[in-house]
Design an enzyme around this catalytic site. Sequence first.
Site, PDB file in Angstrom:
ATOM      1  N   GLN A  84      -0.926  -4.514  -8.852  1.00  0.00           N
ATOM      2  CA  GLN A  84      -0.993  -5.556  -9.850  1.00  0.00           C
ATOM      3  C   GLN A  84      -1.147  -6.898  -9.180  1.00  0.00           C
ATOM      4  O   GLN A  84      -1.614  -7.905  -9.558  1.00  0.00           O
ATOM      5  CB  GLN A  84       0.462  -5.835 -10.602  1.00  0.00           C
ATOM      6  CG  GLN A  84       0.421  -6.918 -11.681  1.00  0.00           C
ATOM      7  CD  GLN A  84      -0.583  -6.604 -12.622  1.00  0.00           C
ATOM      8  OE1 GLN A  84      -0.793  -5.679 -13.310  1.00  0.00           O
ATOM      9  NE2 GLN A  84      -1.300  -7.567 -13.031  1.00  0.00           N
ATOM     10  N   ASP A 116      -3.396  -7.769  -7.214  1.00  0.00           N
ATOM     11  CA  ASP A 116      -4.781  -8.002  -7.766  1.00  0.00           C
ATOM     12  C   ASP A 116      -5.183  -7.833  -9.061  1.00  0.00           C
ATOM     13  O   ASP A 116      -5.753  -6.944  -9.351  1.00  0.00           O
ATOM     14  CB  ASP A 116      -5.850  -7.278  -6.622  1.00  0.00           C
ATOM     15  CG  ASP A 116      -5.661  -7.610  -5.138  1.00  0.00           C
ATOM     16  OD1 ASP A 116      -6.134  -8.521  -4.878  1.00  0.00           O
ATOM     17  OD2 ASP A 116      -4.907  -6.762  -4.567  1.00  0.00           O
ATOM     18  N   ARG A 137      -3.347 -10.126   4.823  1.00  0.00           N
ATOM     19  CA  ARG A 137      -3.999 -11.511   5.523  1.00  0.00           C
ATOM     20  C   ARG A 137      -2.504 -12.350   5.969  1.00  0.00           C
ATOM     21  O   ARG A 137      -2.686 -13.142   6.700  1.00  0.00           O
ATOM     22  CB  ARG A 137      -4.418 -12.073   4.390  1.00  0.00           C
ATOM     23  CG  ARG A 137      -5.986 -11.675   4.296  1.00  0.00           C
ATOM     24  CD  ARG A 137      -6.667 -12.604   3.279  1.00  0.00           C
ATOM     25  NE  ARG A 137      -8.304 -12.111   3.237  1.00  0.00           N
ATOM     26  CZ  ARG A 137      -8.847 -11.460   2.270  1.00  0.00           C
ATOM     27  NH1 ARG A 137      -8.034 -11.072   1.105  1.00  0.00           N
ATOM     28  NH2 ARG A 137      -9.929 -11.061   2.325  1.00  0.00           N
ATOM     29  N   HIS A 156       1.056  -1.117  -0.017  1.00  0.00           N
ATOM     30  CA  HIS A 156      -0.056   0.129  -0.041  1.00  0.00           C
ATOM     31  C   HIS A 156       1.012   1.309   0.084  1.00  0.00           C
ATOM     32  O   HIS A 156       0.622   2.285  -0.833  1.00  0.00           O
ATOM     33  CB  HIS A 156      -1.002  -0.046   1.274  1.00  0.00           C
ATOM     34  CG  HIS A 156      -1.851  -1.090   1.544  1.00  0.00           C
ATOM     35  ND1 HIS A 156      -1.511  -1.918   2.460  1.00  0.00           N
ATOM     36  CD2 HIS A 156      -2.934  -1.415   0.724  1.00  0.00           C
ATOM     37  CE1 HIS A 156      -2.755  -2.815   2.349  1.00  0.00           C
ATOM     38  NE2 HIS A 156      -3.425  -2.625   1.252  1.00  0.00           N
TER      39      HIS A 156
HETATM   40  P1  AMP Z   1      -6.308  -3.967  -0.126  1.00  0.00           P
HETATM   41  O1  AMP Z   1      -6.190  -3.171   1.021  1.00  0.00           O
HETATM   42  O2  AMP Z   1      -5.818  -5.412  -0.124  1.00  0.00           O
HETATM   43  O3  AMP Z   1      -7.952  -3.776  -0.714  1.00  0.00           O
HETATM   44  O4  AMP Z   1      -5.363  -3.502  -1.199  1.00  0.00           O
HETATM   45  C1  AMP Z   1      -5.586  -1.806  -1.499  1.00  0.00           C
HETATM   46  C2  AMP Z   1      -4.680  -1.885  -2.795  1.00  0.00           C
HETATM   47  O5  AMP Z   1      -3.339  -2.196  -2.683  1.00  0.00           O
HETATM   48  C3  AMP Z   1      -5.085  -2.694  -4.205  1.00  0.00           C
HETATM   49  O6  AMP Z   1      -5.129  -2.039  -5.159  1.00  0.00           O
HETATM   50  C4  AMP Z   1      -4.181  -3.761  -4.188  1.00  0.00           C
HETATM   51  O7  AMP Z   1      -4.021  -4.435  -5.319  1.00  0.00           O
HETATM   52  C5  AMP Z   1      -2.848  -3.239  -3.608  1.00  0.00           C
HETATM   53  N1  AMP Z   1      -1.791  -4.190  -2.994  1.00  0.00           N
HETATM   54  C6  AMP Z   1      -2.331  -4.866  -1.784  1.00  0.00           C
HETATM   55  N2  AMP Z   1      -1.155  -5.608  -1.746  1.00  0.00           N
HETATM   56  C7  AMP Z   1       0.073  -5.163  -2.715  1.00  0.00           C
HETATM   57  C8  AMP Z   1       1.341  -5.576  -2.871  1.00  0.00           C
HETATM   58  N3  AMP Z   1       1.891  -6.599  -2.045  1.00  0.00           N
HETATM   59  N4  AMP Z   1       1.778  -5.056  -3.754  1.00  0.00           N
HETATM   60  C9  AMP Z   1       1.386  -3.980  -4.555  1.00  0.00           C
HETATM   61  N5  AMP Z   1       0.129  -3.540  -4.371  1.00  0.00           N
HETATM   62  C10 AMP Z   1      -0.671  -4.311  -3.629  1.00  0.00           C
END
Ligand code: AMP
Length: 294
Positions: A151, A153, A190, A37
């Site tokens: 990327q 997701d 997670r 993030h």
């Molecule tokens: P989330 O909080 O999991 O919904 O993720 C929020 C944003 O951060 C989404 O656009 C995810 O694809 C991105 N994100 C989550 N983990 C990663 C990571 N390891 N590398 C790059 N972007 C990430």
Amino acid sequence: MIEIEDAGALRERVLSAKCDGLSVGLVPTMGYLHRGHLKLIEVARAENGLVVVSVFVNPTQFGPHEDFERYPRDIEGDRRRAAEAGTDILFAPAAEMMYPDGPGGQLVWIDPGSVAEAMEGAARPGHFRGVATVVAKLLNIVQPDRAYFGQKDAQQAVVITRMVRDLAFPPTIRILPTVREPDGLALSSRNVYLSEEERSQAVALFRALSEAKRLIEYGERDADRIKALVRDFMVREAPLGRIDYVEVADLETMQPVVESVQRDSVIALAVFFGGTRLIDNEIVRFDGASPSLS
Ligand code: AMP
């Protein structure tokens, strides 16, 4: 950094920043911020005059038996990390702000269509309807010039990109590379739920995908053989893992490749370790007839 819970108050702030000539970047998240993030926030910081980070665990993208209740939350830590990464406004709305009639009272939804059918869409029915709808709301509330996604997701990135294109949403969508631990495990909120043993086996997702990518780069085109390699690798290296799916899909349409991999593709993998579900992917790009080795 200031924190705002009210959509109207946020809109006013953004409008006044725009009147001052600032461009606006939005980073939507579900919180429990990690370096993945933070990378999105840092790039948004470099490219915009005002950076808005949203933290909202969106109930409508979780299935009835998924981990909405136990999804990790740490708003204190998020405040600190978001501020350090250069956030101007942390938007942390209550559920009532995003769903005034409750999630069950929402009548109008975004249907992302065929890009949301396979992989995550098949494993998590309704997931992308919830994702697309909440992202549409966030884009309407913040009205950013650019919005940033990972990327990590891969299918979500395509769903959002298509939604913005097909529905003529104004912002530019920026998709940034997956940030990984030194051993290759993709950062995820997670990961905190993995036991020590599960954590050490979880690196197999990245390694299996890397092997599959290498296989394609060395000329393998048979999607079934590529998927079999990933499965075999996981069975051997991560006996605690239970594969949810392995797929090779067209990078643009997100449709599973039938038989032969000939166009830019994503190799995608979802694996359960106990109750913790991890996803990862590798992109294979074709330069003319041969996949690039980059
Ligand atoms: P989330 O909080 O999991 O919904 O993720 C929020 C944003 O951060 C989404 O656009 C995810 O694809 C991105 N994100 C989550 N983990 C990663 C990571 N390891 N590398 C790059 N972007 C990430």
